[in-house]
Design an enzyme around this catalytic site. Structure first.
Site, short mmCIF file in Angstrom:
data_model
loop_
_atom_site.label_atom_id
_atom_site.label_comp_id
_atom_site.label_asym_id
_atom_site.label_seq_id
_atom_site.Cartn_x
_atom_site.Cartn_y
_atom_site.Cartn_z
CD GLU A 128 -10.87 -13.92 -8.18
OE1 GLU A 128 -12.08 -13.76 -8.31
OE2 GLU A 128 -10.13 -14.23 -9.15
CG ASP A 180 -4.45 -15.43 -8.05
OD1 ASP A 180 -4.97 -14.34 -7.68
OD2 ASP A 180 -5.10 -16.47 -8.19
ZN LIG Z 1 -9.95 -11.34 -11.17
#
Ligand SMILES: [Zn+2]
Length: 381
Positions: A146, A88
């Site tokens: 994340e 992401d």
């Molecule tokens: Zn990263």
């Protein structure tokens, strides 16, 4: 020069092509549809690059993109190395163009961390050219959230890491350098809410209890917890409150981000936050939040792993450096479990989360070969 480096250099055009495919498949954390589309491309790239009996486990999420876990089917007693990456990015679709300037490539999430992710796949591909059977068992975990705190992936990361002997975090090196990250700060996120009493600012000012006034005093107190010498920072980055300039505000809140280098400091800050009391007893405080990522402190195991990386670097004729990072990564979770973790193995460049985000593509082969050499170095010990 290493055979892996040579092989990677020969395949530069193919690597670049795959990298651009991954970057073009834009994947902002909160867009499940887009992250999953990128996941489809990632699966294809993985399967086209690597030989062997890979088992893919897809962990479905309703709001975040699905996490992807690749491991080899045959059960073996070989050491297991985890390559940890997220796919992401912080970028809205279309926010950042993809541009090549000389040896540099600019694009959303290219530095943080699609290039590093791809580098781990090519490191194993280059090893597979030399070895029909690898002396270790690679495990790849690609996560989808994340950049928004790894809420849905944390447990999975911890579970998988606990089955592995070492974790290679493919996040980029420190911006503008080649330095590996052997220490990372822990990150806490809290919200402080204040409840006051509203009143007309003209007729009944004295009847009101201003939540904004109370919050302002709390903010000054909070920011005094910053201690640069200790590496501790407490930052109030967002405030909200009030409804109108002629009303004494009944509610206000602040979003707090704190960073610490040790568990001791984390405990100290959490205690300070949880024991806040109002300056004005007529106001009410509520605090919520958590230590989102524990600090990645240096351990004997991580030092040993770094020393192996130095040896691997020597084989490539490069001298590596280590550095502390102020930002957290998923490596914080695995390090906190006592699993040897080395972070910052990705591709050098600059501008994470910034409009000048780019990588030095001419260093791709060197960094990917470093990972290959490191795997050998570690399996032979
Ligand atoms: Zn990263």
């Amino acid at each position: 020069m290493s055979v892996f480096y040579e092989y990677l250099e020969e395949n530069k055009a193919k690597i670049k092509d795959q990298l651009l495919q991954l970057v073009k498949a834009e994947s902002p954390s909160h867009r499940k549809d887009k992250v999953d589309e990128c996941g489809v491309i990632l699966k294809e790239i993985f399967q086209n690059n690597l030989n062997g009996n890979w088992q893919l486990q897809e962990f479905e999420n309703s709001n975040a993109g699905n996490h992807l876990l690749f491991s080899l089917k045959e059960d073996s007693n070989k050491p297991r190395f985890l390559f940890l990456s997220h796919f992401d990015t912080v970028w809205e679709v279309g926010a950042l163009p993809i541009v090549e300037k000389g040896d540099d490539i600019y694009g959303p999430g290219i530095f943080d961390m699609k290039a590093g992710l791809l580098s781990s796949i090519w490191a194993i591909r280059s090893l597979q050219q030399e070895y029909t059977e690898l002396p270790f068992s690679p495990v790849f975990l690609f996560t989808s959230d994340e950049e928004v705190g790894s809420t849905t992936s944390r447990k999975l990361i911890e579970e998988v890491a606990q089955t592995c002997d070492a974790v290679f975090v493919m996040e980029p090196p420190v911006s503008g350098t080649f330095a590996l990250k052997t220490e990372r700060k822990g990150v806490g996120r809290y919200t402080l809410s204040v409840k006051g009493v509203s009143a007309h600012a003209g007729n009944h000012h004295e009847d009101g209890v201003s939540a904004i006034h109370e919050l302002s005093q709390q903010i000054i107190k909070l920011e005094q917890l910053t201690n640069y010498e200790q590496g501790t920072t407490v930052n109030v980055g967002v405030i909200r409150g009030g409804t109108s300039s002629n009303v004494v505000s009944a509610a206000a809140e602040a979003e707090i981000d704190f960073r610490v280098t040790s568990h001791g400091e984390a405990d100290k800050i959490i205690k300070a936050l949880e024991s806040l009391s109002p300056f004005n007893n007529a106001a009410e405080l509520a605090i919520s939040g958590e230590l989102n990522r524990p600090p990645m402190e240096k351990s004997e195991k991580s030092v040993r792993l770094y020393q192996k990386a130095l040896l691997a670097g020597k084989r490539l004729g490069i001298e590596l450096q280590e550095a502390k990072a102020g930002g957290g990564s998923d490596g914080n979770f695995t390090a906190a479990l006592g699993i040897p973790t080395l972070d910052g193995l990705g591709i050098p460049g600059d501008g994470p989360h910034a409009i000048h985000e780019h990588i030095h593509f001419d260093r791709f082969s060197e960094r990917s070969a470093l990972v290959a050499e490191l795997c050998l170095e570690l399996s032979n010990s």
